[in-house]
Design a protein around this motif. Structure first.
Motif, PDB file in Angstrom:
ATOM      1  N   ASN A   3       0.856  -1.179   0.000  1.00 57.54           N
ATOM      2  CA  ASN A   3       0.000   0.000   0.000  1.00 57.54           C
ATOM      3  C   ASN A   3       0.901   1.241   0.000  1.00 57.54           C
ATOM      4  O   ASN A   3       1.326   1.724   1.050  1.00 57.54           O
ATOM      5  CB  ASN A   3      -0.904  -0.011   1.232  1.00 57.54           C
ATOM      6  CG  ASN A   3      -1.946   1.104   1.200  1.00 57.54           C
ATOM      7  OD1 ASN A   3      -1.679   2.197   0.725  1.00 57.54           O
ATOM      8  ND2 ASN A   3      -3.128   0.818   1.710  1.00 57.54           N
ATOM      9  N   ASP A   5       0.241   4.249  -0.709  1.00 57.37           N
ATOM     10  CA  ASP A   5      -0.361   5.440  -0.111  1.00 57.37           C
ATOM     11  C   ASP A   5       0.038   5.561   1.352  1.00 57.37           C
ATOM     12  O   ASP A   5       0.364   6.649   1.835  1.00 57.37           O
ATOM     13  CB  ASP A   5      -1.888   5.385  -0.223  1.00 57.37           C
ATOM     14  CG  ASP A   5      -2.385   5.631  -1.645  1.00 57.37           C
ATOM     15  OD1 ASP A   5      -1.605   6.201  -2.436  1.00 57.37           O
ATOM     16  OD2 ASP A   5      -3.532   5.272  -1.950  1.00 57.37           O
ATOM     17  N   ARG A   6       0.033   4.427   2.051  1.00 52.18           N
ATOM     18  CA  ARG A   6       0.419   4.455   3.465  1.00 52.18           C
ATOM     19  C   ARG A   6       1.918   4.687   3.627  1.00 52.18           C
ATOM     20  O   ARG A   6       2.357   5.352   4.562  1.00 52.18           O
ATOM     21  CB  ARG A   6      -0.009   3.157   4.157  1.00 52.18           C
ATOM     22  CG  ARG A   6      -1.508   3.116   4.455  1.00 52.18           C
ATOM     23  CD  ARG A   6      -1.913   1.931   5.284  1.00 52.18           C
ATOM     24  NE  ARG A   6      -3.329   2.006   5.602  1.00 52.18           N
ATOM     25  CZ  ARG A   6      -4.110   0.944   5.767  1.00 52.18           C
ATOM     26  NH1 ARG A   6      -3.589  -0.262   5.640  1.00 52.18           N
ATOM     27  NH2 ARG A   6      -5.379   1.075   6.076  1.00 52.18           N
ATOM     28  N   LYS A   9       2.436   8.249   3.196  1.00 54.85           N
ATOM     29  CA  LYS A   9       1.926   8.934   4.381  1.00 54.85           C
ATOM     30  C   LYS A   9       2.956   8.865   5.503  1.00 54.85           C
ATOM     31  O   LYS A   9       3.170   9.838   6.231  1.00 54.85           O
ATOM     32  CB  LYS A   9       0.604   8.313   4.832  1.00 54.85           C
ATOM     33  CG  LYS A   9      -0.055   9.054   5.990  1.00 54.85           C
ATOM     34  CD  LYS A   9      -1.404   8.453   6.344  1.00 54.85           C
ATOM     35  CE  LYS A   9      -2.053   9.210   7.504  1.00 54.85           C
ATOM     36  NZ  LYS A   9      -3.362   8.629   7.866  1.00 54.85           N
ATOM     37  N   ASN A 242       1.760  10.632  -8.715  1.00 56.44           N
ATOM     38  CA  ASN A 242       0.325  10.754  -8.400  1.00 56.44           C
ATOM     39  C   ASN A 242      -0.473   9.985  -9.413  1.00 56.44           C
ATOM     40  O   ASN A 242      -0.312  10.155 -10.626  1.00 56.44           O
ATOM     41  CB  ASN A 242      -0.101  12.213  -8.415  1.00 56.44           C
ATOM     42  CG  ASN A 242       0.529  13.013  -7.291  1.00 56.44           C
ATOM     43  OD1 ASN A 242       0.673  12.512  -6.178  1.00 56.44           O
ATOM     44  ND2 ASN A 242       0.917  14.258  -7.590  1.00 56.44           N
ATOM     45  N   ASP A 243      -1.368   9.083  -8.909  1.00 54.00           N
ATOM     46  CA  ASP A 243      -2.206   8.310  -9.821  1.00 54.00           C
ATOM     47  C   ASP A 243      -3.320   9.181 -10.380  1.00 54.00           C
ATOM     48  O   ASP A 243      -3.791  10.092  -9.734  1.00 54.00           O
ATOM     49  CB  ASP A 243      -2.809   7.116  -9.074  1.00 54.00           C
ATOM     50  CG  ASP A 243      -1.729   6.123  -8.647  1.00 54.00           C
ATOM     51  OD1 ASP A 243      -0.703   6.038  -9.353  1.00 54.00           O
ATOM     52  OD2 ASP A 243      -1.914   5.464  -7.610  1.00 54.00           O
TER      53      ASP A 243
END
Length: 243
Positions: A3, A5-6, A9, A242-243
């Motif tokens: 993941n 995104d995490r 983050k 960035n998707d």
């Protein structure tokens, strides 16, 4: 599947509470219910001086730090090796170690995987992930996938955690170490491009791309391309796609 995104983050967190919660959620998505992460100036430094993030039950965490840290074979392995350790009951052999494991089991810690990190400046970190008590035994394929993913994730965990410690001492001049072409190669690598892809974009040979990454690793004092990407993100030189 990782993941990202995490992971991004984690890299961007400036509050350690949010950072640790993100780490715990990421571990849980892989079937790990409990996490112990410590980072210290070097492997000889006492645990008392380490920065620790864990969702262990407080009573067990205190017992572990006060009584069991020095006899834990998981810790001993991580201090002396760069390889991950898949641990279970068989890992604990001496009478003291067996007692440690029996006590840990009462707090939901029966088996798991530990990842050591030995930083370029002698930093030492340990990421210990305990599997859920109800989890079924992992197939070899699933275990291989987890090991592969977390071998990468631990680099993000390590680099992003340093902002919360006194270990973080990036010189601003590090940003000016790289040439524009080296930064371009790192950005392309962060977007998942292969050396061949980068050679096409940069209108050069694969050998030239690999030469750039050899220079980057030397300048950043890291051993892998991925570690270089993580450090460049941390310095704000490149950004995730960035998707």
């Amino acid at each position: 599947m990782i993941n990202f995104d995490r992971l991004f983050k984690l890299m961007g967190c400036d509050r350690d509470g949010i950072w640790s919660d993100t780490l715990f959620r990421l571990a849980n998505s892989y079937g790990f219910s409990q996490v112990f992460y410590s980072i210290n100036a070097n492997k000889q430094a006492p645990l008392a001086s380490a920065l620790i993030y864990s969702n262990y039950k407080p009573i067990w965490l205190k017992m572990y730090k006060d009584t069991f840290w020095n006899i834990d074979p998981i810790t001993r392995h991580c201090i002396n090796s760069n390889m991950p350790l898949i641990w279970d009951q068989k890992t604990f052999k001496s009478r003291q170690e067996i007692q440690l494991h029996k006590t840990a089991q009462a707090y939901g810690l029966s088996r798991g995987i530990a990842f050591p990190v030995h930083g370029a400046h002698a930093e030492f970190a340990m990421l210990n992930l305990a599997m859920k008590e109800t989890a079924r035994p992992l197939s070899q394929q699933k275990l291989d996938e987890i090991l592969s993913d977390w071998a990468l994730i631990r680099d993000y965990v390590f680099e992003s955690s340093k902002k919360f410690t006194q270990l973080q001492n990036h010189d601003l001049s590090e940003k000016s170490l790289l040439t524009p072409r080296e930064v371009q190669c790192l950005q392309l690598a962060a977007e998942g491009k292969s050396s061949w892809d980068m050679a096409v974009v940069c209108k050069c040979t694969e050998a030239t791309v690999n030469f750039h990454f050899s220079n980057i690793r030397k300048k950043f004092k890291v051993s892998t391309r991925q570690q270089a990407i993580v450090k460049a993100m941390q310095l704000g030189l490149i950004f995730p796609e960035n998707d």
